[in-house]
Design a protein around this motif. Sequence first.
Motif, short mmCIF file in Angstrom:
data_model
loop_
_atom_site.label_atom_id
_atom_site.label_comp_id
_atom_site.label_asym_id
_atom_site.label_seq_id
_atom_site.Cartn_x
_atom_site.Cartn_y
_atom_site.Cartn_z
N TYR A 94 54.85 76.78 31.86
CA TYR A 94 56.28 75.57 33.14
C TYR A 94 56.35 74.25 32.01
CZ TYR A 94 55.73 79.85 36.15
OH TYR A 94 55.86 81.03 36.94
N ASP A 95 57.32 74.11 32.02
CA ASP A 95 57.77 72.52 31.45
C ASP A 95 57.41 71.03 31.91
OD1 ASP A 95 58.57 70.62 29.78
OD2 ASP A 95 60.81 71.95 29.23
N ARG A 96 56.10 71.29 32.07
CA ARG A 96 55.36 70.09 32.92
C ARG A 96 56.61 68.77 32.86
NH1 ARG A 96 51.87 66.11 31.95
NH2 ARG A 96 50.60 65.12 33.10
N ASN A 97 56.74 67.64 31.87
CA ASN A 97 57.35 66.90 31.59
C ASN A 97 58.52 67.19 31.88
OD1 ASN A 97 57.49 63.90 29.88
ND2 ASN A 97 59.33 64.60 29.53
N SER A 98 59.86 67.83 31.77
CA SER A 98 60.53 68.06 32.68
C SER A 98 60.39 68.18 34.07
CB SER A 98 61.36 69.81 32.19
OG SER A 98 61.93 69.53 30.67
N MET A 99 59.80 68.65 34.67
CA MET A 99 59.31 69.24 36.08
C MET A 99 58.99 67.90 36.47
SD MET A 99 58.02 73.05 35.61
CE MET A 99 57.86 72.99 37.63
N LEU A 100 58.20 66.55 36.24
CA LEU A 100 57.56 65.68 36.44
C LEU A 100 58.82 64.85 36.94
CD1 LEU A 100 54.31 64.87 34.30
CD2 LEU A 100 54.55 65.79 36.99
N ASN A 101 60.35 65.35 35.66
CA ASN A 101 61.11 63.92 35.54
C ASN A 101 62.58 65.04 36.75
OD1 ASN A 101 60.28 61.55 34.14
ND2 ASN A 101 59.17 63.37 32.89
N PRO A 147 47.59 68.76 29.48
CA PRO A 147 48.91 67.70 29.68
C PRO A 147 50.15 68.24 28.94
CG PRO A 147 46.73 67.16 28.28
CD PRO A 147 46.62 68.80 28.59
N ASP A 148 50.56 69.96 28.19
CA ASP A 148 51.30 69.98 27.62
C ASP A 148 52.57 70.80 29.07
OD1 ASP A 148 49.80 71.64 27.36
OD2 ASP A 148 51.01 72.22 25.13
N ALA A 149 52.50 71.63 29.72
CA ALA A 149 52.51 72.25 30.42
C ALA A 149 51.62 72.50 31.95
CB ALA A 149 52.72 73.58 29.62
N TYR A 150 52.40 73.22 32.75
CA TYR A 150 51.85 74.08 33.65
C TYR A 150 51.84 75.24 33.54
CZ TYR A 150 52.20 69.56 36.34
OH TYR A 150 52.53 68.36 37.50
N ASN A 189 49.24 61.86 38.78
CA ASN A 189 48.72 61.59 40.09
C ASN A 189 50.19 61.83 40.90
OD1 ASN A 189 46.72 59.88 39.85
ND2 ASN A 189 47.90 58.09 38.62
N ARG A 190 50.32 64.01 40.13
CA ARG A 190 51.62 64.17 41.39
C ARG A 190 51.19 65.46 41.99
NH1 ARG A 190 56.66 63.34 39.31
NH2 ARG A 190 56.89 61.61 38.04
N TRP A 191 51.85 65.71 42.74
CA TRP A 191 50.76 67.20 43.85
C TRP A 191 52.12 68.10 42.64
CZ3 TRP A 191 46.42 67.78 46.83
CH2 TRP A 191 46.10 66.27 47.07
N VAL A 192 50.91 69.86 42.67
CA VAL A 192 52.25 70.65 41.89
C VAL A 192 51.89 72.02 43.32
CG1 VAL A 192 52.69 72.45 40.45
CG2 VAL A 192 51.67 69.86 39.96
N MET A 193 52.90 72.83 43.56
CA MET A 193 52.46 73.68 44.74
C MET A 193 53.80 74.85 44.67
SD MET A 193 52.11 71.60 48.74
CE MET A 193 51.84 72.89 49.66
N LYS A 234 47.66 72.24 43.24
CA LYS A 234 47.22 71.64 42.35
C LYS A 234 46.97 69.79 42.24
CE LYS A 234 44.68 72.74 39.69
NZ LYS A 234 43.64 72.54 40.01
N TYR A 235 46.38 69.23 42.46
CA TYR A 235 46.62 67.83 41.91
C TYR A 235 46.80 67.47 40.10
CZ TYR A 235 46.90 62.91 42.13
OH TYR A 235 47.12 61.50 42.68
N ASP A 236 47.87 67.05 39.90
CA ASP A 236 48.22 66.72 38.54
C ASP A 236 47.26 65.22 38.43
OD1 ASP A 236 48.54 66.06 35.18
OD2 ASP A 236 50.75 66.78 36.18
N ARG A 237 46.13 65.35 38.17
CA ARG A 237 45.70 64.03 37.99
C ARG A 237 46.14 62.73 36.48
NH1 ARG A 237 39.56 62.74 37.62
NH2 ARG A 237 40.72 61.20 37.02
N ILE A 238 46.52 63.79 35.93
CA ILE A 238 47.54 63.16 34.13
C ILE A 238 48.42 62.48 35.31
CG2 ILE A 238 47.87 63.26 32.34
CD1 ILE A 238 46.76 65.99 32.03
#
Length: 535
Positions: A261-268, A238-241, A187-191, A181-185
């Motif tokens: 899945y906790d999107r914010n934590s995983m982005l960081n 916005p709040d999760a994958y 601008n990251r990739w999720v695999m 996936k591409y998280d356009r919010i």
Amino acid sequence: MRFVSHRVLFLAACAASLLPFTAHATSDNAAMAGAEVSAAITHDHLPSLRGLMPKPDDFSGSKHVKEWKKIPLIDAPGFVQDAVAQTAPVTGGASTIAGLGFDGVGNGFTGPQGTYTVDSAPPDTNGAVGATQYVQWVNEAFAVFDKTTGKVVYGPVAGNTLWTGFGGPCETHNDGDPIVKYDRIANRWVMTQFALPSGGPYYQCVAVSQTSDATGAWNRYAFQYTNFPDYPKAGVWPDAYYVTFNMFKGNSFAGARLCAYDRNSMLNGAPATQQCFQLSTSYGGVLPADLDGATLPSAGSPNYMLSKGSSSLNFWKMHVDWANPANSTLSAAASVPVAAFNAACGGGSCVPQAGTSEQLDSLADRLMYRLAYRNFGTYESLVVNHSVAVGASRKNTYAAVRWYELRNLSANTPTVYQQSTFAPDSTFRWMGSIAMDKMGNIALGYSTSSSSLHPGIRFATRLKTDQLNTLSNETVMLQGTGSQLNNLNRWGDYSAMALDPVDDCTFWYTNEYLQANGTFNWSTRIASFKIAGCQ
């Protein structure tokens, strides 16, 4: 290469993660409060994907067919005539502007990291488009392409190359069912793909890029499950994958599992948890809503989820509270009535091919990926598809693609704004994927085949202003020149229609085909196009 890791007491963490913090009972009709919560058993940071090279034996394993774990087929009783079948093409309508077209990962595909030799079937063809790249992932291998030229810039490499140095089954297993996936919010990739040690426990391996460059640095996670987590499907919210599974205990279906899945934590790159709700065996093949477009859902909006019922769609709203999981909720399943249908091929294999008696799987027991969401400001929309039977009698049918647009999503039961089965002739159409551009135009891609045609790839489109419930201007993206032989009927199990996040107009579609008759010799194609007037 140095890997910065947080893998402390790996085995102890594995055992501890099996114990949820909060539990709930399985339910079919009642809303659920409080989710099962468990931490990722381990996570770390990969400094760069670019330097990771394939191992010599990555693509030289034994040929194998990936197990098809069947979910219960829920279908209309008896044979029904499809009341919303579009049995003739519509003239005029949406015209398309072709973009790039190039081969993706498949048998004999060669890139900077080597040549891919198909060892497994089906390919589970999947792909996503980002700011500057297109990433395609099939069973056992992925590659990164420059989206302006179609040139491969990294790959093909085994899927678990992304977890080199991570330790545990995510590194040692390359079991597939991939989603990119591409998280356009952000601008990251999720695999993500699963890892399936014999006898379990089982793992969902998730990687989130640290930039918009898929060949750069990644944050990596492993989530653990006691039951077999089959057919994972993911959606960006916005709040999760959000990720959904068909869970199996041995060979017995154990119901759908809906996770966040906790999107914010995983982005960081921080420690992350998952929150899950377990459904009963009454439900399988659930898809999470996946965001398209620049306009986000309203603040605090739940993720919307759908599965296929009996001449209906099942609809849920899942809301997660990361601060207090006791406040996380899953709504009761709402039944959304749709035009009656029978599953193509009775959910099994009946798709003919030219030059052989071998028939292909329809995978018509479930909705097809993605459940594409878009917020137009004045209304929200979901589009989705599945494969149905069209014809005069049960013994004289062909496969066609049923598609829907749902609106009024904030209500307890959404509204079916339009629905149709695209069947302009007796060619079999199945394995679809659908999406909508920023203008509200729709593109639906799918596989095609018949007793006189090798399997191919097509798409059909509609302008927002076209007559409701219709598609027009079917385009042959690629006509295959081979059929699948010798007792190999697996096809799919999914394809992917994605929207370019830069212009929000350009569709990117990927699916499989064969260049010559045979087995374990599939290829894939990637193509972009947009509907005239979108800019």
